[in-house]
Design a protein around this motif. Structure first.
Motif, mmCIF file in Angstrom:
data_model
loop_
_atom_site.group_PDB
_atom_site.id
_atom_site.type_symbol
_atom_site.label_atom_id
_atom_site.label_comp_id
_atom_site.label_asym_id
_atom_site.label_seq_id
_atom_site.Cartn_x
_atom_site.Cartn_y
_atom_site.Cartn_z
ATOM 1 N N LEU A 19 0.817 -1.217 0.000
ATOM 2 C CA LEU A 19 0.000 0.000 0.000
ATOM 3 C C LEU A 19 0.850 1.267 0.000
ATOM 4 O O LEU A 19 0.314 2.378 0.053
ATOM 5 C CB LEU A 19 -0.936 0.008 1.215
ATOM 6 C CG LEU A 19 -2.030 -1.076 1.212
ATOM 7 C CD1 LEU A 19 -2.817 -1.034 2.504
ATOM 8 C CD2 LEU A 19 -2.960 -0.897 0.012
ATOM 9 N N GLY A 20 2.172 1.075 -0.037
ATOM 10 C CA GLY A 20 3.065 2.222 -0.163
ATOM 11 C C GLY A 20 3.685 2.709 1.121
ATOM 12 O O GLY A 20 4.334 3.767 1.125
ATOM 13 N N ALA A 21 3.523 1.987 2.228
ATOM 14 C CA ALA A 21 4.116 2.416 3.493
ATOM 15 C C ALA A 21 5.630 2.252 3.448
ATOM 16 O O ALA A 21 6.150 1.259 2.947
ATOM 17 C CB ALA A 21 3.544 1.602 4.651
ATOM 18 N N ARG A 22 6.337 3.235 3.974
ATOM 19 C CA ARG A 22 7.793 3.169 4.008
ATOM 20 C C ARG A 22 8.245 2.146 5.045
ATOM 21 O O ARG A 22 7.520 1.879 6.017
ATOM 22 C CB ARG A 22 8.378 4.546 4.338
ATOM 23 C CG ARG A 22 8.142 5.585 3.249
ATOM 24 C CD ARG A 22 8.648 6.923 3.696
ATOM 25 N NE ARG A 22 8.052 7.331 4.973
ATOM 26 C CZ ARG A 22 7.964 8.589 5.360
ATOM 27 N NH1 ARG A 22 8.394 9.553 4.590
ATOM 28 N NH2 ARG A 22 7.421 8.884 6.532
ATOM 29 N N PRO A 23 9.453 1.580 4.881
ATOM 30 C CA PRO A 23 9.937 0.565 5.841
ATOM 31 C C PRO A 23 9.916 1.043 7.290
ATOM 32 O O PRO A 23 9.574 0.288 8.186
ATOM 33 C CB PRO A 23 11.360 0.281 5.358
ATOM 34 C CG PRO A 23 11.321 0.591 3.895
ATOM 35 C CD PRO A 23 10.378 1.738 3.747
ATOM 36 N N SER A 24 10.280 2.316 7.510
ATOM 37 C CA SER A 24 10.283 2.831 8.888
ATOM 38 C C SER A 24 8.874 2.882 9.460
ATOM 39 O O SER A 24 8.654 2.593 10.640
ATOM 40 C CB SER A 24 10.925 4.220 8.929
ATOM 41 O OG SER A 24 10.230 5.118 8.083
#
Length: 268
Positions: free
Chosen positions: A160-165
């Motif tokens: 869904l596009g969430a960044r790794p952090s």
């Protein structure tokens, strides 16, 4: 069935020595023995250094567990074996290793000495010794919790596009909070009972490095009644910790996953 007698013998092997120690306690003077100034000083130091060592274990052990559970890289098995090595090493060997690393002539300690920093035979040395033996307990528990939790939610968030952090802070860590808590409690318990590495690396200076296990060892030669009373106190604290972690049917066991009830309408 033969397993029951064998189980009873195994339980007796662990419980009977504790019962034997309980029978040797001078209960009429128990409170006076455990509240003596030297006893309170050692207990306070143990609680303080164990808490600090637990913080170190969480801050440094959590990234290690994440890398081992979620990463895939050459030498991963070797790294896992090395970080878990303190679990099987005699504590005195760990103390010698720390001494030759952070001591005055050690690998790192010799450079710190030039800067006027001395770690060996100080309260800092107690914390390092406790963290050295306790961190693997947090790592192994948290790694198990991470593997049990799986990566489904993390993969969905990533797609869904969430960044790794964001995935780490909002999904991964909240999922394994019980594993972090129970691993931290076990690390605290291991720190509280640490003896060999502390004695070798930090020595036994009252109010500075003499923790409760060291006080028990010293009192064993001076006042056996005090040694037994303090030992019973340490057993009581350890029992409370174990019940806290493994109580309620084992729901807090690191890495244990609760079974989910079947969805309504599912066929039986």
């Amino acid at each position: 069935m033969w397993v029951w007698p064998a189980a009873l013998v195994g339980i007796g092997l662990i419980v009977l020595p504790l019962v034997g120690m309980a029978t040797a306690v001078d209960w009429s003077n128990f409170w006076e023995l455990i509240t003596a100034p030297s006893s309170l000083t050692a207990l306070t130091l143990s609680l303080r250094t164990s808490a600090m060592a637990t913080v170190v274990a969480v801050l440094l052990g959590t990234p290690v567990a994440l890398v081992l559970a979620r990463g895939s890289f050459p030498g991963q098995r070797l790294i896992r074996a090395l970080v878990l090595l303190p679990l099987v090493l005699p504590p005195v060997v760990g103390g010698i290793a720390l001494l030759y690393t952070f001591g005055r002539r050690g690998l790192i300690g010799s450079h710190l000495e030039v800067l006027g920093l001395q770690i060996a035979f100080s309260t800092t040395a107690v914390v390092l010794a406790q963290a050295f033996v306790a961190t693997p307990f947090l790592i192994i528990g948290l790694e198990g919790a991470l593997r049990s939790a799986g990566q489904r939610y993390e993969q969905v968030a990533a797609t869904l596009g969430a960044r790794p952090s964001i995935v780490l802070l909002r999904i991964t860590l909240p999922l394994v909070v019980p594993g972090v808590v129970s691993g931290s409690v076990l690390a605290f318990a291991r720190s509280l009972g640490e003896f060999g590495a502390t004695l070798t690396f930090a020595g036994s200076l009252e109010g500075v490095t003499r923790t409760l296990p060291l006080e028990i060892y010293l009192q064993r030669e001076i006042d056996p009644d005090a040694a037994v009373a303090l030992s019973m106190l340490l057993v009581a604290v350890a029992a409370i910790i174990v019940i806290t972690v493994y109580g309620a049917g084992g729901e807090s066991v690191p890495g244990r996953r609760r079974s989910r009830p079947p969805a309504q309408g599912a066929s039986s």
